[in-house]
Scaffold this motif. Structure first.
Motif: not given
Length: 262
Positions: A201, A189, A196, A205, A193, A198
């Motif tokens: 992400r 994970r 990915l 989430r 993150e 912004r």
């Protein structure tokens, strides 16, 4: 011959700006080409990141599906539980193969950052398959099995009695499998993150947190299950003489064949 001051000044100014423009072009050309290259591959790299997210999601769903059949209170018939457990294992294998095909299609777009994520994702998918197979082998290996005369009347049995005797290594290996998968999934994970964007992400989430909850649930289910058992040394006489139900092959396919009376 005398030079016209105005003409000469204009010539010098033109030469200066021409040289300045040439220097700027030469200096900025690599930067511009790099931006063009990134823009060219950006959609494909985004697809790779989403494929890694999908693989992460699949792993969490599949381990949780197996946990429901073996490590939670489940009143379904043994055959139904075994068939669903096998479906989870087959689904994980198919999901891993699909991710491999996606990597092959988008291979030209892979850069160093995505290469690390893809390698971690492939390793996670492989570990999920080994975890499912290992937990299944352990659960079936020491479960009490009874194939009754009539499945409709509930004569079949597959499971563990409260405080059933199991070996110490059995509990240790089962908990280690669940903990190892959870640790690898958490690391994946973090890598996901980082890759990915912004916006992606932020959008993912909630889903990542749900997947984390699925993975954590596997560990909780295994610990709760093992907590109801009585682990003893494998050399203990009470363990060697314990009741094991019917004997025979304890593989998933073999037990499905035994419980399936069609």
């Amino acid at each position: 011959m005398t030079r016209d001051p105005a003409w000469w000044a204009a010539f010098q100014a033109g030469a200066f700006f021409f040289a300045l423009g040439l220097v700027l072009v030469l200096a900025l050309l690599p930067w511009w080409l790099a931006r063009v290259e990134r823009a060219r591959w950006r959609p494909m790299r985004q697809m790779l990141a989403l494929a890694a997210l999908q693989a992460h999601r699949d792993c969490g769903e599949n381990v949780l599906a197996l946990s429901r059949e073996f490590f939670r209170e489940n009143g379904a018939a043994p055959l139904d539980r075994l068939v669903r457990a096998r479906a989870a294992i087959e689904r994980q294998a198919a999901d891993g193969a699909r991710f491999g095909r996606v990597m092959a299609v988008y291979a030209p777009a892979v850069d160093a950052r995505h290469a690390a994520l893809l390698a971690d994702t492939a390793a996670l998918a492989e570990l999920a398959g080994r975890t499912l197979a290992g937990l299944t082998r352990l659960y079936l290996g020491q479960a009490t099995v009874r194939v009754g005369a009539n499945a409709v009347h509930g004569d079949d049995a597959l499971g563990y009695a409260p405080a059933q005797l199991v070996s110490l290594s059995y509990v240790g290996e089962m908990e280690a499998l669940a903990a190892g998968f959870a640790e690898t999934a958490a690391g994946h994970r973090l890598g996901l993150e980082k890759v990915l964007g912004r916006r992606a992400r932020k959008a993912a989430r909630a889903e990542l947190e749900r997947i984390d909850a699925d993975v954590a649930m596997l560990g909780a289910d295994v610990r709760r299950f093992c907590g109801k058992l009585q682990p003893v040394d494998a050399g203990d006489v009470t363990y060697k003489t314990r009741a094991q139900g019917e004997r025979g092959s304890r593989t998933l396919d073999a037990l499905i064949a035994r419980f399936d009376r069609r």
